[in-house]
Structure formats: C-alpha cells, structure tokens
Design an enzyme around this catalytic site. Sequence first.
Site, PDB file in Angstrom:
ATOM      1  N   ASP A   1       8.549   2.238   1.948  1.00  0.00           N
ATOM      2  CA  ASP A   1       9.048   0.982   1.372  1.00  0.00           C
ATOM      3  C   ASP A   1       8.943   1.070  -0.146  1.00  0.00           C
ATOM      4  O   ASP A   1       8.347   2.014  -0.681  1.00  0.00           O
ATOM      5  CB  ASP A   1       8.291  -0.236   1.928  1.00  0.00           C
TER       6      ASP A   1
ATOM      7  N   ASN B   1      -1.262  -9.895   7.889  1.00  0.00           N
ATOM      8  CA  ASN B   1      -0.464 -10.745   8.800  1.00  0.00           C
ATOM      9  C   ASN B   1       0.275  -9.914   9.851  1.00  0.00           C
ATOM     10  O   ASN B   1       1.181 -10.411  10.507  1.00  0.00           O
ATOM     11  CB  ASN B   1       0.543 -11.579   7.990  1.00  0.00           C
TER      12      ASN B   1
ATOM     13  N   HIS C   1       2.040  -7.180   9.201  1.00  0.00           N
ATOM     14  CA  HIS C   1       3.233  -6.457   8.730  1.00  0.00           C
ATOM     15  C   HIS C   1       2.977  -4.955   8.710  1.00  0.00           C
ATOM     16  O   HIS C   1       1.843  -4.491   8.581  1.00  0.00           O
ATOM     17  CB  HIS C   1       3.724  -6.977   7.371  1.00  0.00           C
TER      18      HIS C   1
ATOM     19  N   GLU D   1       7.957  -7.923   7.748  1.00  0.00           N
ATOM     20  CA  GLU D   1       7.102  -9.110   7.852  1.00  0.00           C
ATOM     21  C   GLU D   1       7.274  -9.765   9.223  1.00  0.00           C
ATOM     22  O   GLU D   1       8.252  -9.490   9.928  1.00  0.00           O
ATOM     23  CB  GLU D   1       7.493 -10.108   6.753  1.00  0.00           C
TER      24      GLU D   1
END
Length: 243
Positions: free
Chosen positions: A71, A137, A139, A144
């Site tokens: 990423d 979270n 991800h 996400e």
Amino acid sequence: MSRSFSCVIADNADHFADLAARCFVDILETIPQPLVTLPTGLTPQGFYQALIRDYAHRHDLWASACFVALDEYMCLPADDERLFGAWLTRACLDPLRIENRQFFQSDAPPHAEVTRMERFLAENGPLDIAVLGLGANGHIAFNEPGTAFDKGVHLMELTPASIAANALYWGSADRVPQRGITMGLADLIQARHTLLLVTGAAKAPVLRAALQGPVTTDMPASYLQTIKNVTILADRDAASLLT
Ligand code: PGA
C-alpha cells in the site's frame, strides 16, 4: 479456520523478531523467484532488524526476490519522506539489497496507477509471500472494514481510524496524507503463503476477532480464515485471548 493455519507465539520482542525472520527465510528458501510484499508499521521493525543482522549475507535469497508494494499514500511527491516505499527502502530493501522493486508511484495519476499495478500483478502474480501487519480495527494494508473480499487494487480515502493510527508514525494527524492506494483482499487472498505479524496486548481483541470470529468484511483480516498456508506470528500479549 484455514486448512493449514499455524500460530507461532514468541516470549518477548527479540524472540518475536528472530522467529519472524526465520519463518520468512524458511519460506523464501523454498521458492526460486519469490514475489513478496512487506508491511510498514511499528510491528515489523524488529523483524527487519533481525533479517538484516542474521540474513543480509544471503545474497542468493535477496537477488532472486521481487518486492511489490502492499500500500502507499497517494498524491505525494516522489521524494516525500512519509512514503511507505521510502520507509521500506530504509528499513530493509536497501540493507538487504533487494534490487527488484515494484513501488506504487504516489505522484502518478491515481487511476492510472491502479491500472498499472493491476497489470503488474496479473502478469507477475500471484504473490508468493505476503507479510502483513494487523490494524487495530482489523484492517489489512489499506483495506478498511467494509472492503469487499473480491476487491483488487484500489484507491481509498483514509478513515479517521487510519489517520489516527498513522499519526503515530508522523507525529500528528495533520501530517498524515488523506489518500491511499492498496492491494486489495482479492490480491492477498491469492498469496501462496501469508505471515501475519502481531504484537502487544492492544491487538489481542482484534487478533481473536480476526481468527476466531465470523468471516465478515467488517473484519477484513478474517479473510485469513478462508485461505491456505497462513502463519500467525504473535507475542504472548497479542495471543493472550486466543483459545
Ligand atoms: P502497526 O500497524 O504495526 O504500526 O501496529 C499495523 C497496521 O496498521 O497494519
């Protein structure tokens, strides 16, 4: 649970780094010209140091490997120090002398960059080894919660949760770029081997949810339950809620 899922638990940070490096190299040694993606973040830093300390002399491994970016922030100039590509170059690509590198180009037109990387993966993929971190979270890279499992390379706006997490790296939230590009879960699902690196008590609930909760796009890392050849490398704190 995946068909060949293993969990390796380290006693402390040094042990974690050594185990992760050993595990990665053990897989690398079985693949002649491995296509590899690697994570940024705080979790893998000891892993990179262990690779450099114990395996930098293994030119045979590094000369044959091809790194592809997981990423990146978008719309930054090519020399911006915050780029994940620059970070990985400093942390491991230069020290290990991995010359074959396929970065996202942050300063390219974003949609053209999606097409370019999709084409690269179509021609050179699938990944042989995906080394990944786990977001608080759930991800994985910039995938996400809510991201479809069948999504390939895509652009995204950083969520407040990602901005808060990335602010740790850059000192404050206003230094965190707003836009990102990421390999999708559809790309990661195809990886022949996956190593997930997780440390710290704060990640224990999310690790448990990812591995032992429902498989759902609300928890992107839960895709790991659906694929083969997954190794979880965790320290005792992160693994403390696994049963
Ligand atoms: P961290 O990041 O290693 O800094 O916790 C992991 C991630 O968000 O992917």
